[in-house]
Design a protein around this motif. Structure first.
Motif: not given
Lengths: 375, 399
Positions: A99-106
């Motif tokens: 979820a962080i990889l696909h949805g998070g900011s850099d």
């Protein structure tokens, strides 16, 4: 889609098999259950897994992971499935990190993913609100508040929710339960405003019911478009869980065939009876087909193929049914001893059913496959 | 560009130039070319297509070129398959020469046998059939009684075979015969090649429940076998015969498409047919119970196809791993039968037409195909025999 493992993946598989056989046999799970462990997994074992790099297998090297891909993670999950290894691997390294990889900011990725790979951060994905998998069924709300969102509502069956430091919540900013539009993913800290109740399940593994009372979190992905990220995360989860189930299927089946060779009744091994032989041979076919669908589905994740969704449903539906069959027949073919707690075969049955209801049962996935195929 | 990419481009342009337009549509069952001296080409382009492919050896793409084959590697073979599927080119020819006796001669035949028989299979000149089962030897095949005696300069064969598929069209028959009646049943059997164009061989078709006669009875009365018609050693034919059965099982399971196409997909996709006859409700097939069963069957077919591809990927030569043959035979035939049963449910009474104008060609073909499919789990070793083999050979369960 090579449908065979390469040399590096085979080496990882061998290493994982060694580790699980020696460090996490089923007796470890039994011990965690009997000692009513607070975490539900062994923290030293988890630390060793982290040192082996497993928490970061699918995390890109830029963010502190190995960037080794989903086939790599799949062979590890498969070996963990053979020994019913309890660990936060699926919830943290696949669902939460995904979820962080696909949805998070850099910035967020740069901050959190190295912590995941380093084993410092445990994550969970809070989706369900009812006893059945319903990815778009959220009634939990998210309201814009300052830089982030406030989340209110309650979630069920949150895998590893009782140990997670941060939780990805599938909430709703608009629309009604069942709508794909209007879903919003919010990452919250597990602390004030988050009331976690651990649920003890038949498989002696971990889940939690969680109440969120206006807790503040950060947005993952876009407001109202959370389903785009969610679908990817769930499909990866379904496929990796299928890989774990494949390990359990094989171990349970091999143990059962072995028992048919050594258990004697009427003066002969019971495996000489055609009534059992044919059922064993039919299971062999189901197991072989299961291997193929898991390999293909894992490859599709690595290739970022358009077919990930349908292959996830193909794999999960098949592994649900095969694990159910093989573990039921495992107990039946072991006879009375299969019913005892002392014997390990029953552990597979319990795990299989919890897996079956995680991330979609077979009816859910058959329906989804049909919808994807346009009928 | 890799050599394989070059091969793909060459193949593509060769096919574009050499595959006639009418060969780029699915082939109706009654126009499948089996070759042999009795073959009639209703469509002359079918003969042109066969000759073009045979000239490249691509009717038997992986056979060595010294025996007329294409000499292709596994990867080249897969490219050829891909390219043929891309333009929907039909197989120019098929039959037991290609799927069974050819591969068996490559394994067990003498140099002379390979040179005599293989090129005529490749060109379509000679068609083969199989003499295995007898009235008293079905699942218990090794109890066969057809007698073969050494007459000095030749062998003489007497007895009866049954379920000889395509015997009425075949030129040669490969046969299991008893050469040593006193030996234990598996050790007195030999594998011989018999020219059917002789007075000692008589063929009688058997009418089946499908209304067709794909199978025959074949009688041998002092039929002559040349001395060099023995494949493998005398009295060791069971080994040869079993190897051939693996090839037969692969072909019944639908392995020939390399797992990329379901066995009955030429009739159309099951789900499309169901939608055509039943319709949709809110975007889904309107009969929810049938929909679930159709999806399950399509999922199983897809998993099965992937397993065929995996088995080929695991083997160096692009052949089925030995252990897997019985699984494919069992699972492929059972899943295929189930598919046709579901198609009947989807089409209702329109699926059961026998003759006349009330039913379309496709509908009447389905009725026959459905009935014919029941042989899939009987011929080449029944499903129960395949499960016995898996239990014994793969799982190691005791007798």
């Amino acid at each position: 889609m090579p449908l065979v493992l390469n040399e590096e993946q085979n080496m990882l598989k061998d290493a994982a098999k060694d580790f699980c056989t020696n460090s996490t046999p089923i007796s470890q799970l039994r011990g965690l259950r009997d000692d009513t462990s607070e975490t539900g997994f062994d923290t030293d074992t988890w630390q060793q897994m982290v040192e082996l790099g497993w928490a970061g297998i699918t995390i890109p090297e830029d963010f502190g992971g190995l960037g080794f891909g989903y086939l790599g993670m799949g062979v590890v999950m498969e070996e963990c499935g053979r020994t019913l290894t309890a660990s936060p691997l699926l919830a943290t390294a696949v669902l939460g990190a995904g979820a962080i990889l696909h949805g998070g900011s850099d910035e967020l990725k740069g901050e959190l993913l190295p912590q995941v790979a380093g084993g410092e951060l445990l994550l969970a994905l809070a989706v369900e609100e009812t006893p059945h998998h319903n990815p778009y069924g959220a009634t939990t709300t998210a309201e814009k508040s300052g830089d982030g969102y406030k989340v209110t509502g309650s979630k069920k069956f949150v895998l590893d929710g009782h140990v997670a430091n941060k939780i990805v919540v599938v909430a709703r900013t608009s629309g009604n339960a069942g709508d794909r539009d209007g879903l919003t993913l919010v990452l919250v800290d597990s602390g004030a405003g988050v009331n976690v109740t651990r649920t003890i399940m038949a498989d002696s593994r971990n889940a939690a019911n969680i109440e969120f009372s206006g807790v503040q979190g950060v947005l993952l992905g876009e407001e109202g478009k959370g389903a785009d990220v969610l679908d990817k995360v769930l499909d990866a989860g379904r496929i990796l869980l299928s890989a774990e189930m494949l390990g359990g299927v094989q171990e349970c089946f091999e143990r059962t065939v072995e028992y048919l060779k050594v258990r004697e009744q009427f003066g002969v091994p019971i495996g000489s009876f055609q009534g059992l032989k044919h059922r064993a041979a039919q299971m062999f076919c189901e197991v072989e087909l299961s291997k193929s669908v898991v390999l293909e589905a894992l490859s599709s994740l690595d290739d970022d193929s358009e077919q990930v969704g349908e292959l996830a449903s193909l794999a999960k539906a098949r592994l649900n049914d095969t694990y159910n069959l093989v573990s039921s027949e495992g107990v039946q073919m072991h006879g009375g001893i299969g019913m005892t707690d002392e014997y390990e075969i029953g552990f597979f049955m319990k795990r299989s059913r919890v897996c079956e209801h995680s991330l979609g049962n077979s009816a859910f996935h058959r329906d989804r496959y049909g919808v994807i195929q346009g009928y | 560009m890799t050599a394989l990419d070059e091969f793909r481009l060459e193949t593509r342009s060769w096919l574009a130039a050499n595959c006639p337009a009418s060969m780029r549509v699915s082939v109706p069952e009654d126009q499948i070319v089996g070759g042999g001296k009795r073959q009639v080409y209703e469509n002359p382009e079918a003969k042109i297509w066969l000759d073009n492919m045979a000239s490249k050896g691509w009717t038997a793409p992986t056979w060595p070129s010294e025996y007329g084959g294409g000499g292709l590697s596994k990867d080249e073979f897969l490219v050829l398959q891909d390219e043929m599927m891309r333009i929907n080119a039909r197989a120019p020819i098929s039959g037991m020469g290609f799927s069974m006796i050819g591969p068996t001669l490559l394994d067990y035949g003498t140099e002379e046998q390979k040179r005599e028989h293989l090129p005529k299979i490749v060109s379509g000149e000679i068609r083969w059939c199989q003499g295995y089962s007898e009235p008293g030897a079905g699942s218990d095949l090794a109890s066969l009684q057809t007698k073969c005696e050494d007459k000095g300069d030749h062998y003489s064969v007497n007895g009866q075979k049954v379920w000889t598929s395509g015997a009425q069209y075949a030129d040669w028959i490969y046969t299991l015969v008893r050469t040593e009646p006193q030996a234990p049943k598996h050790e007195g059997i030999s594998f011989v090649l018999i020219d059917m164009a002789q007075p000692g061989v008589t063929v009688k078709p058997i009418l089946l429940i499908s209304g067709n006669s794909p199978f025959c009875e074949t009688f041998f009365d002092d039929a002559t076998v040349r001395k060099d018609g023995l494949v493998g050693q005398l009295n060791r034919g069971w080994t040869v015969g079993k190897r051939l059965l693996q090839h037969e099982r692969s072909s019944i399971s639908g392995l020939s498409s390399g797992g990329k196409k379901g066995r009955y997909d030429d009739m159309g996709k099951l789900s499309n047919i169901a939608v055509e006859y039943i319709g949709k409700d809110s975007g889904k097939l309107a009969d929810p119970a049938l929909r679930d069963a159709v999806i399950q069957n399509e999922l199983n077919q897809r998993a099965f196809g992937l397993t065929q591809q995996r088995s080929m990927a695991e083997s160096d030569k692009g052949e089925t791993a030995t252990f897997a043959t019985s699984m494919f035979k069992y699972y492929g035939s059972e899943t295929g039968k189930e598919r046709l049963e579901l198609q009947l449910k989807a089409m209702g009474t329109q699926s059961l037409g026998w003759e006349g104008q009330d039913f379309g060609d496709n509908e009447r073909t389905l009725t026959r195909t459905w009935l014919r499919s029941k042989a899939g789990s009987i011929a080449g070793g029944s499903s129960e025999i395949q499960l016995n083999i898996i239990a014994k050979r793969v799982l190691g369960l005791p007798d």
